[in-house]
Write a protein that holds these residues in place. Structure first.
Motif, PDB file in Angstrom:
ATOM      1  N   VAL A 230       0.850  -1.190   0.000  1.00 29.05           N
ATOM      2  CA  VAL A 230       0.000   0.000   0.000  1.00 29.05           C
ATOM      3  C   VAL A 230       0.886   1.241   0.000  1.00 29.05           C
ATOM      4  CG1 VAL A 230      -1.772   1.295   1.242  1.00 29.05           C
ATOM      5  CG2 VAL A 230      -1.900  -1.209   1.147  1.00 29.05           C
ATOM      6  N   HIS A 231       1.647   1.413   1.068  1.00 29.97           N
ATOM      7  CA  HIS A 231       2.519   2.593   1.183  1.00 29.97           C
ATOM      8  C   HIS A 231       3.840   2.110   1.765  1.00 29.97           C
ATOM      9  CE1 HIS A 231       2.475   7.196   2.166  1.00 29.97           C
ATOM     10  NE2 HIS A 231       3.367   6.869   1.292  1.00 29.97           N
TER      11      HIS A 231
ATOM     12  N   GLN B 148       6.891   9.089  -5.029  1.00 33.50           N
ATOM     13  CA  GLN B 148       6.841   9.381  -6.465  1.00 33.50           C
ATOM     14  C   GLN B 148       5.574   8.875  -7.138  1.00 33.50           C
ATOM     15  OE1 GLN B 148      10.614   8.026  -7.992  1.00 33.50           O
ATOM     16  NE2 GLN B 148      10.996  10.005  -8.935  1.00 33.50           N
ATOM     17  N   LEU B 149       5.144   7.669  -6.764  1.00 31.00           N
ATOM     18  CA  LEU B 149       3.897   7.152  -7.327  1.00 31.00           C
ATOM     19  C   LEU B 149       2.805   7.118  -6.265  1.00 31.00           C
ATOM     20  CD1 LEU B 149       5.538   5.809  -9.809  1.00 31.00           C
ATOM     21  CD2 LEU B 149       3.679   4.155  -9.653  1.00 31.00           C
ATOM     22  N   GLN B 150       3.172   6.604  -5.096  1.00 32.32           N
ATOM     23  CA  GLN B 150       2.161   6.284  -4.097  1.00 32.32           C
ATOM     24  C   GLN B 150       1.505   7.526  -3.509  1.00 32.32           C
ATOM     25  OE1 GLN B 150       4.153   3.523  -1.380  1.00 32.32           O
ATOM     26  NE2 GLN B 150       5.224   2.643  -3.116  1.00 32.32           N
TER      27      GLN B 150
ATOM     28  N   LEU C 297       1.076  10.424  -5.289  1.00 33.45           N
ATOM     29  CA  LEU C 297       0.515  11.294  -6.324  1.00 33.45           C
ATOM     30  C   LEU C 297      -0.924  11.642  -5.930  1.00 33.45           C
ATOM     31  CD1 LEU C 297       1.714   9.606  -9.658  1.00 33.45           C
ATOM     32  CD2 LEU C 297       2.493  11.790  -8.698  1.00 33.45           C
ATOM     33  N   GLU C 298      -1.283  12.917  -6.068  1.00 33.10           N
ATOM     34  CA  GLU C 298      -2.638  13.352  -5.699  1.00 33.10           C
ATOM     35  C   GLU C 298      -3.593  13.123  -6.857  1.00 33.10           C
ATOM     36  OE1 GLU C 298      -3.572  16.042  -3.005  1.00 33.10           O
ATOM     37  OE2 GLU C 298      -1.572  16.800  -2.515  1.00 33.10           O
ATOM     38  N   LEU C 299      -4.750  12.551  -6.521  1.00 36.19           N
ATOM     39  CA  LEU C 299      -5.720  12.202  -7.556  1.00 36.19           C
ATOM     40  C   LEU C 299      -6.726  13.327  -7.771  1.00 36.19           C
ATOM     41  CD1 LEU C 299      -6.307   8.509  -6.472  1.00 36.19           C
ATOM     42  CD2 LEU C 299      -4.897   9.362  -8.364  1.00 36.19           C
TER      43      LEU C 299
ATOM     44  N   VAL D  39      -2.713   8.136  -4.401  1.00 32.27           N
ATOM     45  CA  VAL D  39      -2.721   6.796  -4.989  1.00 32.27           C
ATOM     46  C   VAL D  39      -2.750   5.724  -3.893  1.00 32.27           C
ATOM     47  CG1 VAL D  39      -1.328   5.138  -6.284  1.00 32.27           C
ATOM     48  CG2 VAL D  39      -1.680   7.448  -7.191  1.00 32.27           C
ATOM     49  N   HIS D  40      -1.913   5.887  -2.845  1.00 31.80           N
ATOM     50  CA  HIS D  40      -1.866   4.817  -1.832  1.00 31.80           C
ATOM     51  C   HIS D  40      -3.182   4.717  -1.065  1.00 31.80           C
ATOM     52  CE1 HIS D  40      -1.319   7.219   1.896  1.00 31.80           C
ATOM     53  NE2 HIS D  40      -0.684   8.060   1.124  1.00 31.80           N
TER      54      HIS D  40
ATOM     55  N   ARG E  66      -6.117   5.170  -2.466  1.00 27.51           N
ATOM     56  CA  ARG E  66      -6.987   4.411  -3.365  1.00 27.51           C
ATOM     57  C   ARG E  66      -6.643   2.922  -3.294  1.00 27.51           C
ATOM     58  NH1 ARG E  66     -10.305   6.033  -7.649  1.00 27.51           N
ATOM     59  NH2 ARG E  66     -10.083   8.060  -6.647  1.00 27.51           N
ATOM     60  N   VAL E  67      -5.346   2.631  -3.250  1.00 25.92           N
ATOM     61  CA  VAL E  67      -4.925   1.231  -3.139  1.00 25.92           C
ATOM     62  C   VAL E  67      -5.446   0.641  -1.829  1.00 25.92           C
ATOM     63  CG1 VAL E  67      -2.948  -0.324  -2.941  1.00 25.92           C
ATOM     64  CG2 VAL E  67      -2.913   1.536  -4.622  1.00 25.92           C
TER      65      VAL E  67
ATOM     66  N   GLU F 131      -6.775   9.318 -12.686  1.00 27.89           N
ATOM     67  CA  GLU F 131      -6.482  10.683 -13.144  1.00 27.89           C
ATOM     68  C   GLU F 131      -5.866  11.504 -12.015  1.00 27.89           C
ATOM     69  OE1 GLU F 131      -8.266  12.583 -16.074  1.00 27.89           O
ATOM     70  OE2 GLU F 131      -9.903  11.164 -16.491  1.00 27.89           O
TER      71      GLU F 131
ATOM     72  N   LYS G 101      -4.442  14.942 -10.068  1.00 31.00           N
ATOM     73  CA  LYS G 101      -4.871  16.325  -9.814  1.00 31.00           C
ATOM     74  C   LYS G 101      -4.164  17.304 -10.763  1.00 31.00           C
ATOM     75  CE  LYS G 101      -4.894  19.395  -5.802  1.00 31.00           C
ATOM     76  NZ  LYS G 101      -4.293  19.498  -4.456  1.00 31.00           N
TER      77      LYS G 101
END
Lengths: 335, 335
Positions: free
Chosen positions: A188-189, A197-199, A201-203, A209-210, A212-213, B202, B204
């Motif tokens: 998850v995180h 860098q990925l986890q 990221l703001e949606l 992202v984490h 949402r996961v 998607e 932000k």
């Protein structure tokens, strides 16, 4: 997840020891002690290093397992350390898992596998055992091959899984866990610096992202809940995000957390305390170098000691460090 | 990436054959033919299935490699299929990679590894070979152990990598690729139905997760560009996203794409054509079941044929299917 939770409660110790040997973490005199035996076994001189390290890794792990199996509920060998040696290392990994299970430990194979559906189904045989031969009715496809089954070459009670492929890359593992009475832990995180860098990221729809996961992990496990409310689908959550721990615990009410990053990576017992529920359940904290490398900081260490002496120092130091960790977690968690 | 690009140009064939055996994809008479030999070798009867399948997988792969090594530049064994058999399967995986390299093929190990930095460094020994014994100066840490080196137990020319951990989980692989003259392919947008769950979230700040990963992949490879402008860091991009292909190619000017999803998963030569650059470079298209399982649709197939006959049918059918795929890609790509 019931088996793991009950093992933790028996020991009153929510910790797991990472069996992650490297050439630097294993006493050099132990490695050297296998030189002649290995040289006599291999066909090509180039194969000596891999087999010598693999042999030493297993002896090292066995000494640590013997030293801690009455006080810790679980071990977590990291397969990367063994793959570094090639197939000979993979053998040592499986032997380590088998030995740990024989000593009553719950074994979390830290393998972080993940792929598209049909491939994930193949990886899921880590949990269900070797597929049946054509025309034979036995094997994993009928749900045989549990933890104690003779056709289970990996000897893992749980494995870690990477979620980047989405549900069809994870559900084969969930099904395998259900059939075999085992568990998975989905990333998850993670505790590393660039996990952001990925986890993180703001949606567009809010959250990261984490997060949402995390929601996906709750849903993936929903049909596999055990006696304590926790599903067969756990999550990996770094000890280094202490500030968020209360909200993480609240957002994952049915997800057991595997928490790396304790000790060498900077996480403390206080940092992880809020990842536990009010009954003191819901998380298991992992430490590797802090336990298996504790011998390097021992007063007794001496370069001139024998292989056997070094191994006994490894064992004694690991046990002391494991007791320290257990006691720190007990004070922080069982309030 | 120069070695792969030059192999593709020599064959005028931008395709790679996935060596992903399963108990169903290998003729049952071939598997059965090893029963007695294997039964005489194992210590426990439960070990028969794994070793019998592993032996058959290697024979199956060898027949396919022999049948196609003069017309395809590369093969891509999927390690999950072998891990399903336990350590015996992992041996068959490494033997397959070794045999393919001996036949002049470029070997992409489809292992999708990824972990925190120190663990990724251990996995990176897939590329650099076995770590040196303590006190020894040889081994991968000095940059020895390349594709042909004797201390390279995996025999891979490239591996696939999962980016979920971020840069510190990927850079050890990039460094290993640079030192060993090998390559990696990082998952960007996979071909499976639920890849959307994470990869198409998607953001932000605009764009989707996989587009952000694509940008990272370009940057991770920036210091490793070869003679054709492509870096040692490729990307995995599913053939099933044809509509986006032109923009993907444009956004990844230095990233060689490994493209799964051709054939059995629905992708066509026309779908993937726009993933190539104007010189006909920049991508390699993968097919597995369509090639290695082609024998199941052959007129000549007969349940009563011998193991040898079945193996020769596997080889002939794989070659015909590989030629079809090559010719379809040639027409679509070399315009």
């Amino acid at each position: 997840m019931d088996r793991l939770i009950e093992a933790i409660e028996r020991m009153r110790n929510p910790s797991v020891i990472g069996l992650d040997p490297t050439p630097q973490l294993v006493p050099s005199q132990l490695i050297a002690s296998y030189a002649d035996e290995v040289a006599a076994m291999v066909e090509e001189p180039e194969e000596i290093a891999a087999l010598q390290l693999a042999t030493a890794y297993f002896a090292f792990n066995r000494a640590i397992i013997d030293a801690v199996s009455d006080i810790v509920p679980a071990v977590k060998p990291q397969i990367a350390m063994y793959e570094a040696l090639g197939p000979a290392g993979v053998d040592a990994y499986a032997m380590t898992c088998e030995y740990a299970q024989e000593c009553g430990l719950y074994v979390i194979g830290d393998i972080k596998r993940g792929d598209i559906g049909s491939t994930a189904s193949a990886y899921a045989h880590h949990l269900t055992g070797v597929p049946a031969l054509p025309g034979h009715d036995s094997g994993s496809d009928t749900g045989h091959g549990g933890a104690e089954g003779p056709d289970d070459p990996w000897h893992e009670d749980a494995i870690t899984v990477n979620p980047y492929l989405g549900a069809d890359g994870v559900m084969p593992f969930v099904e395998a866990a259900r059939h075999s009475g085992k568990d998975i832990f989905v990333l998850v995180h993670t505790s590393n610096p660039s996990s952001a860098q990925l986890q993180e990221l703001e949606l567009k729809d809010g959250g990261m992202v984490h997060e949402r996961v995390a929601r996906l992990v709750e849903s993936w496990g929903s049909s596999t809940r055990g006696s304590y409310g926790y599903s067969a689908v756990g999550g990996v959550y770094g000890a280094t995000f202490a500030a968020k721990a209360p909200s993480v615990r609240a957002s994952l009410p049915h997800t057991m957390l595997l928490v790396p990053g304790y000790g060498a990576q900077g996480g403390t017992a206080a940092d992880v305390a809020d990842l536990f529920d009010t009954d003191g359940r819901g998380a298991i904290v992992s430490s590797s170098r802090g336990i298996i490398g504790a011998w390097r900081h021992a007063d007794r260490y001496d370069d001139s000691s024998s292989a056997d002496e070094s191994l006994s120092l490894v064992a004694d130091s690991a046990r002391l460090a494991a007791v320290d960790m257990r006691d720190a977690l007990r004070s922080a968690v069982y309030r």
